[in-house]
Scaffold this active site. Structure first.
Site, PDB file in Angstrom:
ATOM      1  N   ARG A 288       0.824  -1.210   0.000  1.00  0.00           N
ATOM      2  CA  ARG A 288       0.000   0.000   0.000  1.00  0.00           C
ATOM      3  C   ARG A 288       0.855   1.257   0.000  1.00  0.00           C
ATOM      4  NH1 ARG A 288      -2.864  -4.201   2.038  1.00  0.00           N
ATOM      5  NH2 ARG A 288      -5.148  -4.113   2.091  1.00  0.00           N
TER       6      ARG A 288
ATOM      7  N   GLY B 116      -1.461 -11.794  -4.397  1.00  0.00           N
ATOM      8  CA  GLY B 116      -2.874 -11.450  -4.573  1.00  0.00           C
ATOM      9  C   GLY B 116      -3.116  -9.989  -4.239  1.00  0.00           C
TER      10      GLY B 116
ATOM     11  N   ARG C  39      -5.676 -18.071  -9.063  1.00  0.00           N
ATOM     12  CA  ARG C  39      -6.561 -17.489  -8.034  1.00  0.00           C
ATOM     13  C   ARG C  39      -7.672 -16.633  -8.649  1.00  0.00           C
ATOM     14  NH1 ARG C  39      -2.796 -15.124  -3.419  1.00  0.00           N
ATOM     15  NH2 ARG C  39      -4.815 -14.967  -2.374  1.00  0.00           N
TER      16      ARG C  39
ATOM     17  N   ASP D 229      -4.343 -15.282   7.553  1.00  0.00           N
ATOM     18  CA  ASP D 229      -3.081 -15.845   7.053  1.00  0.00           C
ATOM     19  C   ASP D 229      -2.384 -16.724   8.089  1.00  0.00           C
ATOM     20  OD1 ASP D 229      -3.361 -14.607   4.600  1.00  0.00           O
ATOM     21  OD2 ASP D 229      -2.375 -12.777   5.277  1.00  0.00           O
TER      22      ASP D 229
END
Ligand code: S3P
Length: 449
Positions: free
Chosen positions: A27, A95, A123, A324
């Site tokens: 980010r 991802g 995915r 996770d």
């Protein structure tokens, strides 16, 4: 492939720092590219996933450089200022990289082709494509909405109000990032709150983001509203240590008699700390010291001591806060007393690998009783050392967290545990083997051929 063998060992000792947070690092580079001015980032995770995002951001016209003494600098292009890439954007194994990038591209009038490694190409991207198409992006993808895909963004994206069909911070973030260039308010409604790093960082760069918890049809929901076309101003950022990476030395320390380890500067965003909450419920001694704030995120040092653990039931609603960490929790559960039942794990099937299947197969190969349902996992703890001694190396399936989880298991086993390939670890935790060895772990990395 580079096999790694974890040998049973006794207590680990020492202080360590784990690399920077992966979610925050992606980010930081992306928002840095969208801001006006230079964003200086310290503690950026220098792992393959994040380096792929840095390259992609560079291909879109934002210059990314690293100072010799560590910090990274991004020269932002300003909102709407990205340029069309001349080549395919390759997001590697990530991802987050792929999905957040799709959100950014949806708000720019340019065409880009995205791809990734074999894991990422398997995915689902439809969960992100659906809202982005509503906002005006045109997306053509391989069957099942998999990468590679081509995305043409809009100069004038529509603000939408979108209710997430799955609890996913990646989908939420993609919609918010696309909404940056929309006029008016873009809203995302979450059935369960997911990690809010995007919201925190958007505010840090000057955007207006409102968050409201309320009841809707008898259920609690969270609504996030972003005011479009803010002026994003470059801002210095410090990336905390990744709690998902800290989980591996922390669980190893809990399981090895006599161990005492302190992990410094770990990010403890409440929407990421479900593992630590669960471990404490199981009887883990994990103390938080020196609590502070770093770049708008809570941080502390974690002092972990070997502890006798007892199995628990982990409720489905906790899943987004520890999504996770189930692989390494399953390892802790294998050494605890009694069964641990984990519910609401459907999303694990579409991570870097089908983690439910990967864990169930690997634990069984190490002599542990497991029962895998469609979206649940039961691990029957052995109350102490697990057998280990798998005859066929554990298949890590391009999944860094499966690799590290089974290496932790091997340290706490009676006989060594071997994994088929340790290279995926570099996507999130470069230097893992050396850091663990520094604490006293016995990890034997096969010499490259
Ligand atoms: C991430 C969100 C989670 C998590 C992933 C990182 C993020 O994925 O599994 O490792 O940085 O937003 P989902 O949002 O798809 O659950």
């Amino acid at each position: 492939m580079v096999a790694i063998t974890a040998h049973p060992c006794e207590g680990l000792h020492g202080r360590l720092r784990v690399p920077g947070d992966k979610s925050i690092s992606h980010r930081a580079l992306m928002l840095g590219a969208l801001a006006v001015g230079e964003t200086r980032i310290t503690g950026l995770l220098e792992a393959e996933d994040v380096l792929a995002t840095a390259r992609a951001v560079g291909q879109l016209g934002a210059e990314v450089t690293r100072d010799d003494d560590g910090p990274w600098r991004v020269q932002g292009r300003g909102l709407g200022g990205l340029v069309a890439p001349e080549d395919v954007l390759d997001l590697g194994n990530s991802g987050t990289g792929a999905r957040l990038m799709m959100g950014i591209l949806a708000g720019h009038p340019l065409t880009a082709v995205l791809t990734g490694d074999a894991s990422l190409r398997s995915r689902p991207m439809g969960r992100v494509a659906a809202p982005l198409e509503l906002m005006g992006a045109a997306i053509t993808a391989r069957e099942g909405c998999r990468l590679p895909l081509t995305l043409t963004g809009s100069a004038d994206p529509l603000p939408i109000r979108y209710r997430l069909p799955v609890a996913s911070a990646q989908v939420k973030s993609a919609v918010l990032l696309a909404g940056l260039n929309a006029t008016g308010e873009t809203a995302v409604i979450e059935p369960e709150p997911t990690r809010d790093h995007s919201e925190r960082m958007l505010r840090h760069f000057g955007a207006e983001v409102a968050v409201e918890d309320r009841e809707e049809d008898g259920a609690e929901v969270r609504e996030i509203r972003l005011t479009g076309q803010p002026e994003l101003r470059a801002a210095a950022l410090q990336v905390p240590g990744d709690p998902s990476s800290a989980a591996f030395p922390a669980v190893a320390a809990l399981l090895l008699p006599g161990a005492e380890v302190t992990i410094e500067g770990v990010g403890l965003n409440p929407l990421r700390s479900g593992l630590y909450e669960t471990l404490r419920e199981m009887g883990a001694e994990i103390r938080e010291e020196n609590r502070r704030e770093l770049g708008g995120e809570p941080v502390a040092d974690l002092a972990v001591r070997a502890s006798a653990l007892t199995g628990v039931t982990v409720p489905a609603e906790r899943a987004p806060r520890m999504i996770d960490e189930y692989p390494v929790l399953a390892v802790a559960a294998a050494c605890a007393e009694g069964p641990t039942v984990m519910q609401g794990l459907g999303e694990l099937r579409v991570k870097e690998s089908d983690r439910l299947a990967s864990m169930a197969a690997g634990l069984a190969a190490c002599g542990i009783e497991v029962e895998a349902g469609e979206d649940s996992l039961m691990v029957r703890g052995r109350s102490g050392r697990v057998p280990g001694g798998n005859t066929t190396p554990i298949a890590t399936r391009l999944d860094h967290r499966i690799a590290m989880s089974f290496l932790v298991l091997g340290l706490a086993a009676e006989r060594p545990v071997v994994i088929d390939d340790g290279r995926p670890i570099d996507t999130s935790f470069p230097g893992f083997a050396a850091l663990m060895a520094g604490l006293g772990a016995r990890l034997e990395v096969e010499a490259a051929p």
